[in-house]
Design a protein around this motif. Structure first.
Motif, PDB file in Angstrom:
ATOM      1  N   LEU A 135      58.010  16.571  -0.630  1.00  0.00           N
ATOM      2  CA  LEU A 135      58.562  17.848  -0.169  1.00  0.00           C
ATOM      3  C   LEU A 135      57.579  18.428   0.861  1.00  0.00           C
ATOM      4  O   LEU A 135      56.609  19.081   0.506  1.00  0.00           O
ATOM      5  CB  LEU A 135      58.750  18.798  -1.350  1.00  0.00           C
ATOM      6  N   PRO A 136      57.785  18.157   2.161  1.00  0.00           N
ATOM      7  CA  PRO A 136      56.863  18.667   3.196  1.00  0.00           C
ATOM      8  C   PRO A 136      57.034  20.169   3.390  1.00  0.00           C
ATOM      9  O   PRO A 136      58.156  20.693   3.355  1.00  0.00           O
ATOM     10  CB  PRO A 136      57.267  17.909   4.458  1.00  0.00           C
ATOM     11  N   ILE A 137      55.916  20.857   3.637  1.00  0.00           N
ATOM     12  CA  ILE A 137      55.934  22.301   3.888  1.00  0.00           C
ATOM     13  C   ILE A 137      55.074  22.582   5.115  1.00  0.00           C
ATOM     14  O   ILE A 137      53.936  22.107   5.224  1.00  0.00           O
ATOM     15  CB  ILE A 137      55.401  23.092   2.674  1.00  0.00           C
ATOM     16  N   ILE A 138      55.634  23.360   6.040  1.00  0.00           N
ATOM     17  CA  ILE A 138      54.896  23.804   7.229  1.00  0.00           C
ATOM     18  C   ILE A 138      54.595  25.289   7.060  1.00  0.00           C
ATOM     19  O   ILE A 138      55.511  26.106   6.994  1.00  0.00           O
ATOM     20  CB  ILE A 138      55.709  23.586   8.516  1.00  0.00           C
ATOM     21  N   VAL A 139      53.321  25.636   6.987  1.00  0.00           N
ATOM     22  CA  VAL A 139      52.904  27.028   6.793  1.00  0.00           C
ATOM     23  C   VAL A 139      52.475  27.603   8.147  1.00  0.00           C
ATOM     24  O   VAL A 139      51.536  27.097   8.777  1.00  0.00           O
ATOM     25  CB  VAL A 139      51.748  27.138   5.785  1.00  0.00           C
ATOM     26  N   THR A 140      53.181  28.621   8.598  1.00  0.00           N
ATOM     27  CA  THR A 140      52.856  29.261   9.874  1.00  0.00           C
ATOM     28  C   THR A 140      51.878  30.402   9.633  1.00  0.00           C
ATOM     29  O   THR A 140      52.107  31.261   8.782  1.00  0.00           O
ATOM     30  CB  THR A 140      54.127  29.815  10.545  1.00  0.00           C
ATOM     31  N   ILE A 141      50.785  30.412  10.406  1.00  0.00           N
ATOM     32  CA  ILE A 141      49.783  31.477  10.299  1.00  0.00           C
ATOM     33  C   ILE A 141      50.150  32.595  11.277  1.00  0.00           C
ATOM     34  O   ILE A 141      50.370  32.345  12.466  1.00  0.00           O
ATOM     35  CB  ILE A 141      48.378  30.944  10.598  1.00  0.00           C
ATOM     36  N   ILE A 142      50.215  33.813  10.776  1.00  0.00           N
ATOM     37  CA  ILE A 142      50.580  34.968  11.594  1.00  0.00           C
ATOM     38  C   ILE A 142      49.323  35.570  12.214  1.00  0.00           C
ATOM     39  O   ILE A 142      48.356  35.876  11.508  1.00  0.00           O
ATOM     40  CB  ILE A 142      51.315  36.027  10.751  1.00  0.00           C
ATOM     41  N   ASN A 143      49.347  35.718  13.522  1.00  0.00           N
ATOM     42  CA  ASN A 143      48.208  36.299  14.233  1.00  0.00           C
ATOM     43  C   ASN A 143      48.196  37.808  14.056  1.00  0.00           C
ATOM     44  O   ASN A 143      49.166  38.494  14.376  1.00  0.00           O
ATOM     45  CB  ASN A 143      48.303  35.943  15.724  1.00  0.00           C
ATOM     46  N   LEU A 144      47.085  38.350  13.559  1.00  0.00           N
ATOM     47  CA  LEU A 144      46.930  39.789  13.390  1.00  0.00           C
ATOM     48  C   LEU A 144      46.002  40.335  14.473  1.00  0.00           C
ATOM     49  O   LEU A 144      45.202  39.609  15.064  1.00  0.00           O
ATOM     50  CB  LEU A 144      46.346  40.108  12.004  1.00  0.00           C
ATOM     51  N   ASN A 145      46.107  41.617  14.713  1.00  0.00           N
ATOM     52  CA  ASN A 145      45.219  42.269  15.679  1.00  0.00           C
ATOM     53  C   ASN A 145      43.900  42.597  14.973  1.00  0.00           C
ATOM     54  O   ASN A 145      43.692  43.705  14.488  1.00  0.00           O
ATOM     55  CB  ASN A 145      45.874  43.545  16.220  1.00  0.00           C
ATOM     56  N   ASP A 191      41.996  31.729   9.625  1.00  0.00           N
ATOM     57  CA  ASP A 191      41.748  32.521  10.827  1.00  0.00           C
ATOM     58  C   ASP A 191      42.569  31.929  11.961  1.00  0.00           C
ATOM     59  O   ASP A 191      42.359  30.777  12.356  1.00  0.00           O
ATOM     60  CB  ASP A 191      40.259  32.504  11.165  1.00  0.00           C
ATOM     61  N   TYR A 192      43.494  32.699  12.497  1.00  0.00           N
ATOM     62  CA  TYR A 192      44.398  32.226  13.550  1.00  0.00           C
ATOM     63  C   TYR A 192      43.614  31.713  14.753  1.00  0.00           C
ATOM     64  O   TYR A 192      43.970  30.704  15.366  1.00  0.00           O
ATOM     65  CB  TYR A 192      45.326  33.361  13.969  1.00  0.00           C
ATOM     66  N   GLU A 193      42.522  32.428  15.110  1.00  0.00           N
ATOM     67  CA  GLU A 193      41.772  32.072  16.311  1.00  0.00           C
ATOM     68  C   GLU A 193      40.867  30.864  16.102  1.00  0.00           C
ATOM     69  O   GLU A 193      40.460  30.215  17.067  1.00  0.00           O
ATOM     70  CB  GLU A 193      40.915  33.262  16.776  1.00  0.00           C
ATOM     71  N   ALA A 194      40.522  30.562  14.843  1.00  0.00           N
ATOM     72  CA  ALA A 194      39.552  29.499  14.585  1.00  0.00           C
ATOM     73  C   ALA A 194      40.175  28.203  14.101  1.00  0.00           C
ATOM     74  O   ALA A 194      39.481  27.201  13.945  1.00  0.00           O
ATOM     75  CB  ALA A 194      38.520  29.981  13.557  1.00  0.00           C
ATOM     76  N   SER A 195      41.461  28.202  13.832  1.00  0.00           N
ATOM     77  CA  SER A 195      42.097  26.986  13.308  1.00  0.00           C
ATOM     78  C   SER A 195      43.466  26.811  13.954  1.00  0.00           C
ATOM     79  O   SER A 195      43.869  27.581  14.818  1.00  0.00           O
ATOM     80  CB  SER A 195      42.239  27.083  11.782  1.00  0.00           C
ATOM     81  N   ASP A 196      44.177  25.781  13.498  1.00  0.00           N
ATOM     82  CA  ASP A 196      45.532  25.574  14.000  1.00  0.00           C
ATOM     83  C   ASP A 196      46.429  26.724  13.550  1.00  0.00           C
ATOM     84  O   ASP A 196      46.172  27.392  12.549  1.00  0.00           O
ATOM     85  CB  ASP A 196      46.100  24.255  13.468  1.00  0.00           C
ATOM     86  N   THR A 197      47.489  26.938  14.309  1.00  0.00           N
ATOM     87  CA  THR A 197      48.396  28.040  13.974  1.00  0.00           C
ATOM     88  C   THR A 197      49.410  27.649  12.910  1.00  0.00           C
ATOM     89  O   THR A 197      50.207  28.479  12.492  1.00  0.00           O
ATOM     90  CB  THR A 197      49.123  28.519  15.238  1.00  0.00           C
ATOM     91  N   VAL A 223      52.097  33.016   6.628  1.00  0.00           N
ATOM     92  CA  VAL A 223      50.931  33.593   5.968  1.00  0.00           C
ATOM     93  C   VAL A 223      50.132  34.385   7.004  1.00  0.00           C
ATOM     94  O   VAL A 223      49.809  33.841   8.070  1.00  0.00           O
ATOM     95  CB  VAL A 223      50.031  32.480   5.364  1.00  0.00           C
ATOM     96  N   PRO A 224      49.803  35.655   6.738  1.00  0.00           N
ATOM     97  CA  PRO A 224      48.951  36.391   7.678  1.00  0.00           C
ATOM     98  C   PRO A 224      47.520  35.880   7.632  1.00  0.00           C
ATOM     99  O   PRO A 224      47.024  35.479   6.572  1.00  0.00           O
ATOM    100  CB  PRO A 224      49.035  37.836   7.164  1.00  0.00           C
ATOM    101  N   GLU A 225      46.861  35.831   8.784  1.00  0.00           N
ATOM    102  CA  GLU A 225      45.467  35.408   8.786  1.00  0.00           C
ATOM    103  C   GLU A 225      44.614  36.416   8.004  1.00  0.00           C
ATOM    104  O   GLU A 225      45.035  37.521   7.706  1.00  0.00           O
ATOM    105  CB  GLU A 225      44.943  35.279  10.219  1.00  0.00           C
ATOM    106  N   ASN A 226      43.395  35.997   7.676  1.00  0.00           N
ATOM    107  CA  ASN A 226      42.441  36.811   6.912  1.00  0.00           C
ATOM    108  C   ASN A 226      42.916  37.068   5.487  1.00  0.00           C
ATOM    109  O   ASN A 226      42.534  38.059   4.872  1.00  0.00           O
ATOM    110  CB  ASN A 226      42.158  38.152   7.617  1.00  0.00           C
ATOM    111  N   ASN A 227      43.766  36.190   4.988  1.00  0.00           N
ATOM    112  CA  ASN A 227      44.258  36.339   3.623  1.00  0.00           C
ATOM    113  C   ASN A 227      43.128  36.151   2.620  1.00  0.00           C
ATOM    114  O   ASN A 227      42.163  35.427   2.886  1.00  0.00           O
ATOM    115  CB  ASN A 227      45.327  35.275   3.352  1.00  0.00           C
TER     116      ASN A 227
END
Length: 302
Positions: free
Chosen positions: A114-124, A90-96, A43-47
């Protein structure tokens, strides 16, 4: 109640360890009754709120819900057959990564997780930041070429996105841009690259730009600016000038005096001062701000 940095670090490490363990346990994304296309979506941050993380396939007679014990379950909701984010991340304010577990049930008899790991994508999405945006340095006129004027640590910018930072130096005062430079595109240390001349200028203003990307097509560049005021103190760099004298260079830094001449009657003992041409002996200090006292002496005869 405040949380110490040690506690925060421990929590962050625990979150990562839990995510790593769950990732190893997720080779299969589908079981009988409920399934998702991937157990590790990104998931991209700032969604925006309501962002669809993944779709859930649910067979007949099965129901799916978010396990209340999920570490990050409060970030999510299920709308129909979509797992959505309730709020922006927010990638910078929370876990990645965010950890959520879905519970799939068939009546009150059959149930599994059903475990799910959601990776946060760091944006510029952050601009570089200078520790100080306005600095002043006072340097003597006789500062050696290649000497450091502003140390690297004083003008290094940081970036919350951890991007590589590129620097550029400009001068706001005309004809002073050749005197100062930075060590490199990624090193903002400012040094003197040309000898100073107080008579040419005694102050200048430099602008240091920090950019999180290089110029290019369709490239997002965030820029920060720091202003550096340089004040030059006159140094005792030139010998006295006997007057009158004639300048021999356009910089008016070298002035050649005329030869003093006078007449003496060898048959008379004169007590009056010797009259000289083109005028009496007189010298000045060309470093006029210092205006040092002139001391005269006869060093030889011919």
């Amino acid at each position: 109640m405040g949380i110490s940095s040690t506690t925060q670090l421990t929590m962050g490490v625990s979150h990562w360890l839990l995510a790593s363990v769950l990732f190893l346990l997720l080779p299969v994304t589908a079981q009988q009754g409920c399934s998702v296309p991937s157990s590790n979506p990104s998931v991209p941050e700032n969604n925006p709120p309501g962002y669809v993380v993944t779709t859930i396939s649910v067979e007949a007679n099965f129901t799916v819900a978010i396990d209340s014990s999920s570490p990050d379950g409060d970030y999510f909701t299920i709308q129909g057959y979509e797992l959505q984010l309730i709020r922006s991340v927010d990638y910078e304010a929370s876990d990645t990564v965010l950890l959520v577990t879905l519970t799939c049930k068939k009546g009150d008899v059959e149930s599994y997780s059903l475990p799910i790991i959601v990776t946060i994508i760091n944006l510029n999405d952050n601009s570089p930041v200078f520790k100080e945006t306005s600095l002043t340095r006072v340097i003597p006129e006789d500062t050696k070429v290649n000497a450091t004027v502003v140390a690297r640590e004083d003008v290094s910018a940081s970036d919350a996105d951890l991007d590589t930072i590129y620097y550029k130096l400009d001068s706001m005062v005309q004809n002073t841009s050749d005197y100062f430079a930075i060590k490199g595109v990624n090193n903002p240390e400012i040094y003197l690259q040309k000898a100073l001349n107080y008579e040419k200028f005694n102050s200048t203003t430099l602008l240091l730009y920090a950019m999180d990307n290089t110029e290019g097509t369709n490239v997002t560049i965030h820029t920060a600016t720091a202003t550096i005021s340089i004040i030059i103190e006159q140094a005792d760099t030139r010998p006295p000038w006997f007057l009158p004298c004639t300048f021999v260079d356009t910089d008016r830094s070298i002035c050649i005096s005329s030869t003093y001449a006078g007449r003496v009657n060898m048959s008379e003992m004169s007590t009056a001062p010797l009259t000289l041409e083109p005028g009496p002996i007189y010298a000045i200090d060309p470093d006029y701000i210092l205006n040092e006292k002139i001391v005269y002496s006869i060093v030889g005869e011919k």
